[in-house]
Motif scaffolding. Structure first.
Motif, mmCIF file in Angstrom:
data_model
loop_
_atom_site.group_PDB
_atom_site.id
_atom_site.type_symbol
_atom_site.label_atom_id
_atom_site.label_comp_id
_atom_site.label_asym_id
_atom_site.label_seq_id
_atom_site.Cartn_x
_atom_site.Cartn_y
_atom_site.Cartn_z
ATOM 1 N N GLN A 31 0.834 -1.208 0.000
ATOM 2 C CA GLN A 31 0.000 0.000 0.000
ATOM 3 C C GLN A 31 0.866 1.254 0.000
ATOM 4 O OE1 GLN A 31 -3.411 0.396 2.723
ATOM 5 N NE2 GLN A 31 -2.988 -1.724 3.341
ATOM 6 N N LEU A 32 1.857 1.265 0.886
ATOM 7 C CA LEU A 32 2.703 2.447 1.034
ATOM 8 C C LEU A 32 3.481 2.753 -0.238
ATOM 9 C CD1 LEU A 32 4.077 1.702 4.612
ATOM 10 C CD2 LEU A 32 2.406 3.446 3.995
ATOM 11 N N GLU A 33 3.849 1.694 -0.964
ATOM 12 C CA GLU A 33 4.682 1.882 -2.144
ATOM 13 C C GLU A 33 3.885 1.856 -3.439
ATOM 14 O OE1 GLU A 33 7.914 -0.893 -1.801
ATOM 15 O OE2 GLU A 33 8.745 0.145 -0.050
ATOM 16 N N GLY A 34 2.562 1.780 -3.325
ATOM 17 C CA GLY A 34 1.695 1.895 -4.491
ATOM 18 C C GLY A 34 1.795 0.754 -5.469
ATOM 19 N N VAL A 35 2.051 -0.464 -4.975
ATOM 20 C CA VAL A 35 2.184 -1.610 -5.884
ATOM 21 C C VAL A 35 1.041 -2.601 -5.680
ATOM 22 C CG1 VAL A 35 4.679 -1.388 -5.993
ATOM 23 C CG2 VAL A 35 3.661 -2.871 -4.262
ATOM 24 N N GLN A 36 -0.011 -2.157 -5.040
ATOM 25 C CA GLN A 36 -1.118 -3.063 -4.717
ATOM 26 C C GLN A 36 -2.317 -2.748 -5.606
ATOM 27 O OE1 GLN A 36 -3.337 -2.750 -0.820
ATOM 28 N NE2 GLN A 36 -2.072 -4.541 -0.406
ATOM 29 N N ASP A 37 -2.795 -3.750 -6.340
ATOM 30 C CA ASP A 37 -3.946 -3.562 -7.219
ATOM 31 C C ASP A 37 -5.256 -3.577 -6.440
ATOM 32 O OD1 ASP A 37 -2.325 -3.424 -9.465
ATOM 33 O OD2 ASP A 37 -2.318 -5.598 -9.713
ATOM 34 N N ALA A 38 -5.362 -4.451 -5.440
ATOM 35 C CA ALA A 38 -6.585 -4.586 -4.661
ATOM 36 C C ALA A 38 -6.215 -5.027 -3.252
ATOM 37 C CB ALA A 38 -7.519 -5.613 -5.308
ATOM 38 N N PRO A 39 -7.053 -4.713 -2.258
ATOM 39 C CA PRO A 39 -6.740 -5.126 -0.890
ATOM 40 C C PRO A 39 -6.636 -6.645 -0.794
ATOM 41 C CG PRO A 39 -8.546 -3.544 -0.912
ATOM 42 C CD PRO A 39 -8.296 -3.944 -2.337
ATOM 43 N N PRO A 40 -5.599 -7.162 -0.135
ATOM 44 C CA PRO A 40 -5.452 -8.614 -0.018
ATOM 45 C C PRO A 40 -6.463 -9.202 0.961
ATOM 46 C CG PRO A 40 -3.781 -7.505 1.288
ATOM 47 C CD PRO A 40 -4.510 -6.429 0.530
ATOM 48 N N HIS A 41 -6.993 -10.355 0.606
ATOM 49 C CA HIS A 41 -7.870 -11.128 1.486
ATOM 50 C C HIS A 41 -7.314 -12.546 1.508
ATOM 51 C CE1 HIS A 41 -11.131 -8.111 0.016
ATOM 52 N NE2 HIS A 41 -10.453 -7.620 1.035
ATOM 53 N N LEU A 42 -6.405 -12.815 2.440
ATOM 54 C CA LEU A 42 -5.664 -14.073 2.449
ATOM 55 C C LEU A 42 -6.022 -14.900 3.666
ATOM 56 C CD1 LEU A 42 -2.156 -12.626 1.481
ATOM 57 C CD2 LEU A 42 -3.812 -13.722 -0.030
ATOM 58 N N LEU A 43 -6.434 -16.148 3.436
ATOM 59 C CA LEU A 43 -6.741 -17.093 4.501
ATOM 60 C C LEU A 43 -5.863 -18.322 4.353
ATOM 61 C CD1 LEU A 43 -10.661 -16.987 4.492
ATOM 62 C CD2 LEU A 43 -9.107 -15.797 6.056
ATOM 63 N N ILE A 44 -5.209 -18.716 5.446
ATOM 64 C CA ILE A 44 -4.341 -19.894 5.430
ATOM 65 C C ILE A 44 -4.714 -20.776 6.614
ATOM 66 C CG2 ILE A 44 -1.973 -20.758 5.508
ATOM 67 C CD1 ILE A 44 -1.054 -18.067 4.429
ATOM 68 N N PRO A 45 -5.016 -22.050 6.378
ATOM 69 C CA PRO A 45 -5.392 -22.928 7.498
ATOM 70 C C PRO A 45 -4.186 -23.360 8.315
ATOM 71 C CG PRO A 45 -5.371 -24.165 5.448
ATOM 72 C CD PRO A 45 -5.113 -22.729 5.066
ATOM 73 N N CYS A 46 -4.454 -23.826 9.513
ATOM 74 C CA CYS A 46 -3.415 -24.426 10.350
ATOM 75 C C CYS A 46 -3.052 -25.809 9.799
ATOM 76 C CB CYS A 46 -3.899 -24.556 11.784
ATOM 77 S SG CYS A 46 -4.270 -22.975 12.591
ATOM 78 N N THR A 47 -1.917 -26.323 10.238
ATOM 79 C CA THR A 47 -1.409 -27.610 9.766
ATOM 80 C C THR A 47 -1.477 -28.645 10.890
ATOM 81 O OG1 THR A 47 0.120 -26.497 8.256
ATOM 82 C CG2 THR A 47 0.583 -28.802 8.783
ATOM 83 N N LEU A 48 -2.073 -29.795 10.605
ATOM 84 C CA LEU A 48 -2.172 -30.854 11.605
ATOM 85 C C LEU A 48 -0.801 -31.462 11.888
ATOM 86 C CD1 LEU A 48 -4.018 -32.745 13.333
ATOM 87 C CD2 LEU A 48 -4.056 -34.274 11.345
ATOM 88 N N VAL A 49 -0.433 -31.481 13.159
ATOM 89 C CA VAL A 49 0.820 -32.098 13.599
ATOM 90 C C VAL A 49 0.458 -33.148 14.651
ATOM 91 C CG1 VAL A 49 3.097 -31.739 14.602
ATOM 92 C CG2 VAL A 49 2.046 -29.929 13.215
ATOM 93 N N PRO A 50 0.419 -34.434 14.277
ATOM 94 C CA PRO A 50 0.006 -35.474 15.232
ATOM 95 C C PRO A 50 0.945 -35.566 16.425
ATOM 96 C CG PRO A 50 -0.078 -36.288 12.977
ATOM 97 C CD PRO A 50 0.640 -34.974 12.928
ATOM 98 N N GLY A 51 0.352 -35.777 17.593
ATOM 99 C CA GLY A 51 1.123 -35.999 18.810
ATOM 100 C C GLY A 51 0.657 -37.285 19.475
ATOM 101 N N GLN A 52 0.558 -37.260 20.797
ATOM 102 C CA GLN A 52 0.142 -38.457 21.551
ATOM 103 C C GLN A 52 -1.156 -38.236 22.319
ATOM 104 O OE1 GLN A 52 3.704 -38.803 23.891
ATOM 105 N NE2 GLN A 52 4.717 -40.127 22.390
#
Length: 333
Positions: A305-326
């Motif tokens: 945004q500050l540097e004017g290189v953004q075409d549209a506001p980002p809407h990013l969703l990333i899920p958590c990763t399953l790490v099996p334990g005990q």
């Protein structure tokens, strides 16, 4: 004190070229950049932030606003912060932490151009900080979401995360699954509402009543969650915990009631760190938060945004990763 002129003389370049490298305002040939960076290191040059701000009307400083810094930050919050700090530094910006809990603190931040932009954490469904930033026209990005999806944000994909946690438990035969979240004061953080909505949707096909317990994010809160599980939700054979601070207390509380993990109760701790799961006995199965990556992406979104290189506001969703334990085993019969 070492000046930019001293660096220019040592590297045999102009002061302007040194400025281009330090401020990242213009491309410089790799070999020239290497000489300048070597001179900076040899002379132990430190940028004068005040002078740079006066010259450019920009400070290249970003503020990370977190309303809960007066309380102990958990491991996942620290990973978010460090991810954002590293991402900012890689692009020539500095990140400062700014605890903001009232309008007066917000006014201090916005007055006088102290920062170029802001990152917000612990975003609430209706967040007064967002309203103040919009009114002041200070660029910002969110780590989390309000009810307005048009704002720039990055966030954990809680819907996918909870779906995967429930699916993992169902693969072990669990059909009575409880949810432990964090009690909130005042306006509700968006993550709590999204976690509860995702949980209700994920267990709906199971046909049983929901079991939602909200406790403080402390060891005492975890022990209280164990007590409530034993007293009010005895049919639950598994629990999804979205309250990092209560993790150890929950395990201790279950053990104090004479129950075993995972023989009597399976536990998944979601939106947390791999390291925390490994510190608890038995080692917890976790849904590890993508906190370092999201922190960097948030910093990138703001700097774009500050540097004017953004075409549209980002809407990013990333899920958590399953790490099996005990801490997950077959459902008791």
């Amino acid at each position: 004190m070492v000046t930019m002129r001293d660096v220019a003389q040592r590297a045999n370049v102009s002061i302007a070229t040194v400025s281009f490298v330090i401020n990242g305002t213009k491309r410089v040939a790799p070999e020239t950049r290497a000489r300048i960076e070597a001179a900076i290191e040899e002379l132990n040059y430190r940028r004068n932030v005040v002078a740079r701000a006066l010259a450019s009307s920009r400070t290249r400083i970003l503020a990370l606003l977190h309303p809960d810094l007066e309380s102990r930050a958990n491991a996942t919050v620290i990973q978010f912060v460090m991810g954002a700090a590293h991402g900012a530094r890689e692009r020539g910006y500095d990140l400062v932490l700014w605890p903001v809990n009232d309008d007066e603190q917000m006014s201090h931040l916005l007055a006088g151009g102290l920062v170029d932009g802001a990152l917000l954490m612990e975003v609430q469904i209706r967040d007064s900080r967002v309203e103040r930033l919009l009114a002041s026209r200070v660029p910002f990005a969110l780590i989390g979401r309000t009810e307005d999806d048009d704002l720039p944000y990055v966030d954990i994909d809680f819907a996918t995360t909870i779906d995967q946690a429930v699916a993992h438990l169902r693969s072990f035969g669990h059909e009575r699954i409880a949810l432990v979240t964090q009690v909130t004061k005042g306006n509700e953080p968006g993550r709590i509402r999204r976690v509860e909505s995702a949980y209700l949707a994920a267990i709906a096909p199971l046909g049983g009543p929901p079991a939602v317990i909200a406790v403080e994010g402390t060891s005492a809160g975890g022990r209280e969650a164990a007590r409530v599980l034993g007293a009010e939700f005895q049919e639950a054979t598994a629990v999804i915990l979205v309250n990092e601070g209560a993790s150890a207390g929950l395990v201790k509380g279950v053990r104090a009631l004479g129950r075993s993990i995972p023989d009597d109760l399976s536990v998944i701790s979601a939106a947390t760190t791999r390291e925390l799961g490994e510190m608890i006995e038995p080692a917890l199965t976790v849904m590890a938060a993508p906190a370092p990556r999201l922190g960097r992406l948030a910093a990138d979104a703001l700097i774009d945004q500050l540097e004017g290189v953004q075409d549209a506001p980002p809407h990013l969703l990333i899920p958590c990763t399953l790490v099996p334990g005990q801490s997950v085993g077959p459902a008791r019969r």
